[in-house]
Motif scaffolding. Structure first.
Motif, short mmCIF file in Angstrom:
data_model
loop_
_atom_site.label_atom_id
_atom_site.label_comp_id
_atom_site.label_asym_id
_atom_site.label_seq_id
_atom_site.Cartn_x
_atom_site.Cartn_y
_atom_site.Cartn_z
N HIS A 227 0.79 -1.19 -0.10
CA HIS A 227 -0.06 -0.05 -0.05
C HIS A 227 0.92 1.35 -0.01
CE1 HIS A 227 -3.88 -2.05 0.50
NE2 HIS A 227 -2.99 -2.97 1.02
N LEU A 228 0.98 1.90 -1.10
CA LEU A 228 1.94 3.09 -1.60
C LEU A 228 0.89 4.14 -1.87
CD1 LEU A 228 4.91 1.28 -2.75
CD2 LEU A 228 4.61 1.93 -0.49
N GLU A 229 1.27 5.34 -1.34
CA GLU A 229 0.64 6.71 -1.77
C GLU A 229 1.19 6.87 -3.26
OE1 GLU A 229 -0.10 11.24 -0.44
OE2 GLU A 229 1.00 9.74 0.92
N ARG A 230 0.32 7.32 -4.04
CA ARG A 230 0.46 7.72 -5.40
C ARG A 230 1.35 9.11 -5.53
NH1 ARG A 230 -0.33 3.15 -5.29
NH2 ARG A 230 -1.10 1.73 -7.01
N GLY A 231 1.94 9.52 -6.29
CA GLY A 231 2.60 10.83 -6.73
C GLY A 231 3.58 10.79 -6.03
N LYS A 232 4.45 10.04 -5.48
CA LYS A 232 5.62 9.99 -4.70
C LYS A 232 6.65 9.12 -5.22
CE LYS A 232 5.58 9.97 -0.34
NZ LYS A 232 5.52 9.67 0.95
N ARG A 233 7.94 9.75 -5.02
CA ARG A 233 9.21 8.68 -5.53
C ARG A 233 9.89 7.84 -4.31
NH1 ARG A 233 12.52 9.20 -9.77
NH2 ARG A 233 14.61 8.84 -9.65
N TYR A 234 9.92 6.62 -4.84
CA TYR A 234 10.24 5.32 -3.94
C TYR A 234 11.65 4.87 -4.37
CZ TYR A 234 5.73 5.96 -2.01
OH TYR A 234 4.30 6.53 -1.33
N SER A 235 12.31 4.39 -3.46
CA SER A 235 13.66 3.57 -3.56
C SER A 235 13.31 2.15 -3.42
CB SER A 235 14.61 3.96 -3.02
OG SER A 235 15.64 2.84 -2.91
N LEU A 236 13.30 1.22 -4.69
CA LEU A 236 12.91 -0.11 -4.58
C LEU A 236 14.04 -1.03 -4.71
CD1 LEU A 236 10.66 -2.35 -4.61
CD2 LEU A 236 10.65 -1.89 -7.29
N ARG A 237 14.37 -1.89 -3.90
CA ARG A 237 15.22 -3.15 -4.00
C ARG A 237 14.66 -4.62 -3.84
NH1 ARG A 237 19.23 -4.92 -0.01
NH2 ARG A 237 18.12 -3.34 1.56
N VAL A 238 15.05 -5.54 -4.54
CA VAL A 238 14.85 -6.79 -4.35
C VAL A 238 15.80 -7.62 -4.42
CG1 VAL A 238 13.04 -8.42 -5.58
CG2 VAL A 238 12.66 -6.31 -5.81
N THR A 239 15.95 -8.63 -3.44
CA THR A 239 16.98 -9.41 -3.40
C THR A 239 16.59 -10.95 -3.37
OG1 THR A 239 16.99 -9.49 -1.04
CG2 THR A 239 18.43 -7.95 -2.08
#
Length: 468
Positions: A227-239
């Motif tokens: 659940h993430l608010e739209r219109g924002k910048r996020y850092s995504l990391r997947v391992t």
């Protein structure tokens, strides 16, 4: 007589003309009651009997005697049956077919979780039609509409984006493809799905981080809900284990509902070293990976995979004169060194034993490297399998014969090898003494016989006078 015959012929002709004049052709025209479109392939029944179907222009012509009214029935898929009586002298009949009512079903699902959306308002509008319904616990709702119509559909649900669509129903009637399914997009829900970059297989157990904070782990299908608010910048990391990390800075827009992440497997250096049973390196050995030739070992018996992706592989090493070496190995985490010890091939070795007279000797005991391995058969042979590229001491023993031993060197790569052994009979002193004794006895007997014969001859002779 001639006049009466002429009268009869005239009467018959008049009767025929009267009958022909009474035949009636009924033209049937079948159309849609709303659009006036001609309906082809409508089945025509007269007095309960099928007589034909309408042409492409929706018409059908029926010829009858015109003596009685007709019971006309028209049947077509997607329309209600049309029935009525037609006057006996009617030449035209217009049939307005009314479309049947059809059940139009909508099914609403969450686009990420695929769960039914309950309580969504669905509104359907068309020509002379308007209705609204609310989805139940299974996320579905039904509407009774006319086949062949065009309908606009509006869907509204709390927490989801609005949806507007147009539905066209076939004129033939029926919703042939079953329920109409819509997938609603949540306004703040983001689905993350992690896949293998090469195979597109889902990756379960992958860890997802948002702004360096652990957000969760993907399920068996590689999915995770956020659940993430739209219109924002996020850092995504997947391992994920055995995979290279995925990093991305992303602006999350209103229409972003599903983010697919593809991970590439990590690569490692793997050393293959081929040697024989004596730990001597084997140069020129072929190295296979999952059945595909990758190359050959150098003179030092080494072969290196510089970048082998993590995973499970079948590794096979093959060299002339040796048995194939294979192993299932899971490559993961670190560089590895794999030692492949190849055993020499085995040759079919035949030990052939004969006497000095070149006749086969059966029941000769065969000893190889001081170990009894068997006896020769009736043909004087014994067979066994021995490792090639080795020397063996082969011995044969048999009563009455002198033991014999030879060194047999079986060359590398040989498949068959023969060891010939020729045995000499033993020299027995007692047999010689016995033989000499027998000969002496025979000679003594001969001497005695000769003496007895001579003595007998002497007794039988007369004496001389001078002997008196």
């Amino acid at each position: 007589m001639k006049k009466s015959r002429l009268v009869i012929v005239l009467l018959i002709s008049c009767a025929l003309l009267c009958c022909t004049a009474q035949a009636v052709t009924l033209r049937i025209n079948v159309v849609d009651d709303k659009t006036d479109d001609a309906l082809a392939d409508a089945s025509i029944y007269i007095d309960g009997d099928y007589v034909g179907s309408t042409r492409s222009d929706g018409t059908y012509s029926y010829v009858h005697s015109g003596k009685k009214d007709l019971y006309l029935k028209v049947v077509r898929k997607g329309y209600r049956n049309w029935v009525d009586y037609i006057d006996y002298d009617a030449t035209h009949a217009r049939v307005d077919m009314v479309r049947e009512d059809e059940t139009l079903t909508f099914e609403l699902y969450d686009a990420v979780t695929l769960k039914p959306v309950v309580g969504a308002v669905v509104r359907v509008e068309g020509d002379d039609y308007s209705d609204s319904e609310v989805t139940g616990k299974d996320g579905s709702v039904d509407f009774s509409v006319r086949a062949g119509g065009s309908y606009s559909v509006e869907v509204r649900a709390s927490g989801y984006h609005d949806l507007e669509e147009t539905v066209e129903l076939a004129k033939t009637g029926g919703v042939e493809d079953g329920p109409i399914q819509y997938f609603l997009l949540s306004k703040d829900l983001l689905g993350v799905r992690v896949l293998d970059a090469d195979t597109s297989a889902p990756l379960g157990g992958a860890e997802v981080y948002i702004d360096n904070a652990r957000a969760g782990v993907t399920d068996a299908e590689g999915r995770l809900q956020l659940h993430l608010e739209r219109g924002k910048r996020y850092s995504l990391r997947v391992t994920a284990t055995d995979y290279q990390p995925y990093l991305e800075n992303r602006d999350l827009e209103a229409d972003d509902v599903l983010l697919q992440v593809r991970l590439s497997k990590s690569a490692y250096s793997v050393l293959i070293k081929a040697c024989n049973e004596a730990t001597t390196p084997i140069g020129g050995a072929e190295v296979y990976l999952n059945g595909t030739l990758q190359g050959k070992t150098g003179q030092d018996g080494r072969f290196v995979f510089t970048e082998l992706h993590a995973g499970t592989y079948e590794i096979l090493v093959r060299a002339s004169g040796y048995k194939d070496w294979s192993e299932i190995r899971h490559i993961s985490g670190v560089a590895e060194a794999i030692f492949a010890e190849l055993q020499y091939d085995r040759a079919s070795v035949t030990v052939r034993v004969e006497g000095s007279d070149r006749k086969a000797l059966a029941d000769a005991v065969i000893v190889i490297d001081e170990k009894v391995v068997g006896v020769t058969d009736s043909l004087g042979r014994f067979q066994t399998a021995l490792v090639t590229n080795r020397a063996y001491t082969v011995t044969a023993a048999r009563d009455g014969y002198q033991n014999i031993s030879v060194d047999a060197d079986i060359p590398l790569g040989a498949t068959e090898f023969t060891v010939p052994l020729i045995m000499e009979q033993n020299f027995n002193v007692w047999v010689l003494v016995a033989g000499i004794g027998v000969v002496a006895v025979l000679l003594l007997a001969v001497v005695m016989v000769v003496r007895q014969r001579r003595a007998g001859q002497n007794r039988g002779r007369p004496r001389r006078p001078d002997s008196l």
